[in-house]
Design a protein around this motif. Structure first.
Motif, short mmCIF file in Angstrom:
data_model
loop_
_atom_site.label_atom_id
_atom_site.label_comp_id
_atom_site.label_asym_id
_atom_site.label_seq_id
_atom_site.Cartn_x
_atom_site.Cartn_y
_atom_site.Cartn_z
N ASN A 137 -2.08 -3.97 8.53
CA ASN A 137 -3.15 -2.99 8.69
C ASN A 137 -2.74 -1.67 8.05
N TYR A 138 -3.67 -1.07 7.33
CA TYR A 138 -3.40 0.20 6.64
C TYR A 138 -3.70 1.37 7.57
N ASN A 139 -2.72 2.24 7.72
CA ASN A 139 -2.90 3.48 8.48
C ASN A 139 -2.19 4.57 7.70
N GLU A 140 -2.97 5.40 7.02
CA GLU A 140 -2.34 6.38 6.12
C GLU A 140 -1.53 7.42 6.88
N THR A 144 4.03 1.47 9.16
CA THR A 144 4.05 0.23 9.94
C THR A 144 5.08 -0.75 9.41
#
Length: 310
Positions: A137-140, A144
Motif C-alpha cells: 500500500n502506498y502512503n506518501e 512501509t
C-alpha cells in the motif's frame, strides 16, 4: 415498460463505462521478474518453487497500475506506458532479494504510431524483502517497506518526466514527491542507495538531479525536445532538428555546471539511437553540428555517433 428499463440500464452502463475510462489510473506498467535458479546466489538452498516469482510479479504490477498516483483524470488511452524488468541476482535469506532493475517509460509522438522512450534507467541496487500474500500500500507520509518505496519513487519519476514532456516543468510536483520518498527511505531503511554518499548512479542522485535548480533548464528542454520538436517532426523535420540542436547546446552549458550528472548520462543512454535516426535524415551541416555536440556530451558512444559523419 420493459423497453424503458432496457434503455435506462443501457444508458447507465454507458455512463459507468465512460466514467471508468476517464478516472483510470495513470500507469500501464508491465513488470517482469527474471529469476533463473542457475544465476542466483542463494543462501536458502536450491530454488524449486518458482511460484513465488509469479506472485511477486503480479503483486508489483497491480501495485503500480492500481494505485492512484495523481488527482488528475486519465482516459485509458492516456495511460503512461512503462516497463520494469527485475533480474534477481541473490537471495541472501528467506524473503530477501537482491536484484538489478531496468525502469523504462515512453510516450506517443503526435500524429504517429511511434513511441518515444522518455526514461530508461538501470537501478543496480534493487534490494527488497517480499513474502507471499504481502499487502503493498502506498502512503506518501510513511515508510512501509523498501520495495514499496522504490516502486513509488519510480512511479512518481515516470509521471513527473511524462508531464515535463507535455508542459514546461509540468511534472515538478511528482518529482518533488519522489524526492520526499527518497528522503523518508534514507531515514527509515538500511539501503545506501537512498543516501547521498551512495554510488553516483543511485536513486538518490537521480532524484537529486531532477529536483536541482541547476538542472531546471534541462527539464525545460524536455518540453522543447518532445512537445515542440518530436511531436512536429513529421510535419517539419528540418525545424525539429534545429530545435533539438538548440536543446543540445543548452545541455552543453548545463554540463559545464554539473559535469557527468546521472540525469545527463541517463538521457543519452535513453535517446542516443533516436538522436542518430533524427539527424541521419538531416542536411550535412546539421549532421556535423549534431555529431560534434553528441560526442562532447556523450563520449562513451562516440563510435555510434560516427554514423552521422558517413
Amino acid at each position: 415498460m420493459r423497453k424503458f428499463i432496457y434503455t435506462y440500464f443501457l444508458v447507465l452502463g454507458f455512463i459507468i463505462v465512460n466514467h471508468l475510462q476517464v478516472v483510470a489510473q495513470e500507469l500501464r506498467c508491465n513488470v517482469k521478474i527474471n529469476a533463473s535458479s542457475n544465476q542466483i546466489a542463494s543462501n536458502v538452498g536450491t530454488i524449486n518453487d518458482t511460484q513465488i516469482f509469479t506472485e511477486m510479479q503480479r503483486a508489483m504490477t497491480q501495485f503500480m497500475n492500481n494505485t492512484r498516483w495523481t488527482n488528475d483524470n486519465f482516459k485509458d488511452s492516456e495511460k503512461i506506458n512503462c516497463n520494469i524488468v527485475i533480474t534477481i541476482t541473490a537471495i541472501p535469506g528467506v524473503g530477501q532479494y537482491e536484484a538489478q532493475a531496468i525502469i523504462q517509460s515512453s510516450r506517443p509522438v503526435y500524429g504517429t504510431d511511434y513511441e518515444s522512450v522518455v526514461m530508461s534507467f538501470v537501478d543496480r541496487a534493487f534490494r527488497f524483502t517480499y513474502n507471499p500474500g504481502e499487502q503493498m500500500n502506498y502512503n506518501e507520509a510513511a515508510f512501509t517497506s523498501n520495495l514499496v518505496s522504490m516502486l513509488s519513487f519510480y512511479a512518481n519519476i515516470i509521471i513527473g518526466l511524462d508531464y515535463d514532456t507535455f508542459s514546461k516543468v509540468g511534472g515538478t510536483a511528482y518529482l518533488q514527491k519522489a524526492a520526499a520518498i527518497s528522503t523518508l527511505a534514507s531515514q527509515e531503511s538500511n539501503d545506501d542507495s537512498w543516501k547521498p554518499n551512495s554510488d553516483t548512479r543511485s536513486r538518490y542522485w537521480l532524484g537529486e538531479n531532477l529536483n536541482s535548480p541547476q538542472m531546471q533548464s534541462f527539464r525545460e528542454g524536455l518540453y522543447t525536445y518532445y512537445r515542440v520538436a518530436i511531436d512536429n517532426y513529421a510535419a517539419n523535420g528540418d525545424q525539429a532538428r534545429s530545435q533539438i540542436l538548440t536543446f543540445l547546446n543548452n545541455v552543453k552549458q548545463i554540463n559545464q555546471i554539473r559535469p557527468n550528472s546521472i540525469w545527463t548520462n541517463t538521457f543519452f543512454d535513453t535517446k542516443s539511437n533516436e538522436l542518430i535516426n533524427i539527424f541521419s535524415e538531416g542536411n550535412p551541416q546539421d549532421k556535423v553540428k549534431a555529431y560534434n555536440l553528441l560526442v562532447e556530451l556523450d563520449p562513451t558512444k562516440a563510435d555510434r555517433y560516427r554514423k552521422l559523419t558517413r
